[in-house]
Design a protein around this motif. Structure first.
Motif, short mmCIF file in Angstrom:
data_model
loop_
_atom_site.label_atom_id
_atom_site.label_comp_id
_atom_site.label_asym_id
_atom_site.label_seq_id
_atom_site.Cartn_x
_atom_site.Cartn_y
_atom_site.Cartn_z
N ALA A 266 29.46 28.68 45.10
CA ALA A 266 29.83 30.09 45.29
C ALA A 266 28.69 30.86 45.95
CB ALA A 266 30.22 30.73 43.96
N ARG A 267 27.46 30.64 45.48
CA ARG A 267 26.31 31.36 46.03
C ARG A 267 26.01 30.98 47.48
NH1 ARG A 267 21.87 29.95 43.94
NH2 ARG A 267 22.55 28.46 42.41
N THR A 268 26.27 29.72 47.85
CA THR A 268 25.99 29.27 49.21
C THR A 268 27.17 29.46 50.15
OG1 THR A 268 26.63 26.99 48.70
CG2 THR A 268 24.28 27.57 48.46
N GLY A 269 28.28 29.97 49.63
CA GLY A 269 29.43 30.26 50.47
C GLY A 269 30.34 29.09 50.76
N LEU A 270 30.14 27.95 50.09
CA LEU A 270 31.04 26.82 50.31
C LEU A 270 32.45 27.21 49.89
CD1 LEU A 270 31.58 23.86 51.06
CD2 LEU A 270 31.01 23.26 48.70
N LEU A 271 32.58 27.80 48.71
CA LEU A 271 33.88 28.27 48.25
C LEU A 271 33.69 29.48 47.36
CD1 LEU A 271 36.98 27.70 48.25
CD2 LEU A 271 36.60 26.76 45.99
N GLN A 272 34.05 30.64 47.87
CA GLN A 272 34.01 31.87 47.10
C GLN A 272 35.32 32.00 46.33
OE1 GLN A 272 31.61 34.23 46.86
NE2 GLN A 272 30.24 33.09 48.17
N PRO A 273 35.27 32.52 45.11
CA PRO A 273 36.52 32.74 44.37
C PRO A 273 37.37 33.78 45.10
CG PRO A 273 34.66 33.68 43.19
CD PRO A 273 34.10 32.93 44.35
N SER A 274 38.65 33.50 45.27
CA SER A 274 39.49 34.40 46.06
C SER A 274 40.02 35.58 45.26
CB SER A 274 40.65 33.62 46.68
OG SER A 274 41.46 33.07 45.67
N ILE A 275 39.95 35.50 43.94
CA ILE A 275 40.50 36.59 43.14
C ILE A 275 39.43 37.61 42.79
CG2 ILE A 275 41.63 37.22 40.98
CD1 ILE A 275 43.10 34.58 41.12
N ARG A 276 38.31 37.13 42.25
CA ARG A 276 37.25 38.08 41.89
C ARG A 276 35.90 37.36 41.97
NH1 ARG A 276 38.32 40.46 36.41
NH2 ARG A 276 37.39 38.55 35.62
N ALA A 277 35.03 37.90 42.80
CA ALA A 277 33.67 37.36 42.93
C ALA A 277 32.78 37.97 41.85
CB ALA A 277 33.11 37.69 44.31
N ALA A 278 31.67 37.33 41.58
CA ALA A 278 30.71 37.87 40.61
C ALA A 278 30.07 39.12 41.21
CB ALA A 278 29.65 36.83 40.29
N ARG A 279 29.94 40.13 40.40
CA ARG A 279 29.32 41.38 40.85
C ARG A 279 28.26 41.79 39.86
NH1 ARG A 279 34.96 42.86 41.72
NH2 ARG A 279 35.34 42.71 43.95
#
Length: 183
Positions: free
Chosen positions: A49-62
């Motif tokens: 997730a941090r390197t952008g391979l696969l970001q969560p499509s519903i809600r990212a960490a904020r």
């Protein structure tokens, strides 16, 4: 149709479909559930997730304490990524494959077979394409995405879903931002 089959068809599911009537962006799975269903560690999930391979499509960490929320499709792609990496495909080629999968419609995913010669990943949508790759000596292994889909469905069947709460406000994060902007 027999009387019993007709009655069963009228009755439907005993407790109803938990996903019925919900938009896909309103339900999802937290990181630990996604890890369990995809067969990966939380450290891998976080790194990807941090390197952008696969970001969560519903809600990212904020910020601190927030939870990523992954869709079924995200978890499917996570499991495919795991299979590709386990087969020795380079992370660079996995990134190309993920980009290709994310550009596909949901219905298209079940009909794809990913083939690889260990260096490159090829997307096949028909038996003829798979045969052509094998005859050309390019295919070493294949991943039928439809089969992975069924594996993920089975894994997630008993795991909890989470509804997004669009009205949720992270008060702590708001305070931190206000403090930083005041400085």
């Amino acid at each position: 149709m027999s009387a019993e089959a007709n009655a069963a068809a009228r009755q439907g599911m005993l407790f109803g479909d938990p996903l019925e009537g919900l938009e896909t962006d309103e339900v999802g799975y937290r990181g630990p559930i996604a890890c369990s269903a995809a067969g990966i560690t939380y450290r891998q999930l976080d790194y990807w997730a941090r390197t952008g391979l696969l970001q969560p499509s519903i809600r990212a960490a904020r910020g601190s304490g927030s939870q990523r929320l992954y869709s079924f499709r995200d978890i499917l792609v996570l499991k495919v990524v795991k299979k590709l990496l386990d087969a020795g495909v380079s992370l660079q080629q996995v990134r190309v494959a993920v980009g290709s999968l994310q550009n596909r419609g949901v219905d298209d995913l079940a009909s794809i077979t990913l083939m690889s010669d260990g260096a490159s990943v090829y997307e096949c949508t028909s038996t003829d394409e798979v045969i052509d790759l094998l005859q050309g000596g390019q295919g070493v292994f294949g991943i039928a995405v439809g089969r992975v889909w069924r594996e993920v469905e089975g894994s997630l069947a008993e795991l909890p879903l989470e509804r997004t709460d669009r009205s949720f406000v992270d008060e702590l994060a708001q305070r931190r931002r206000a403090k930083r902007s005041a400085s």
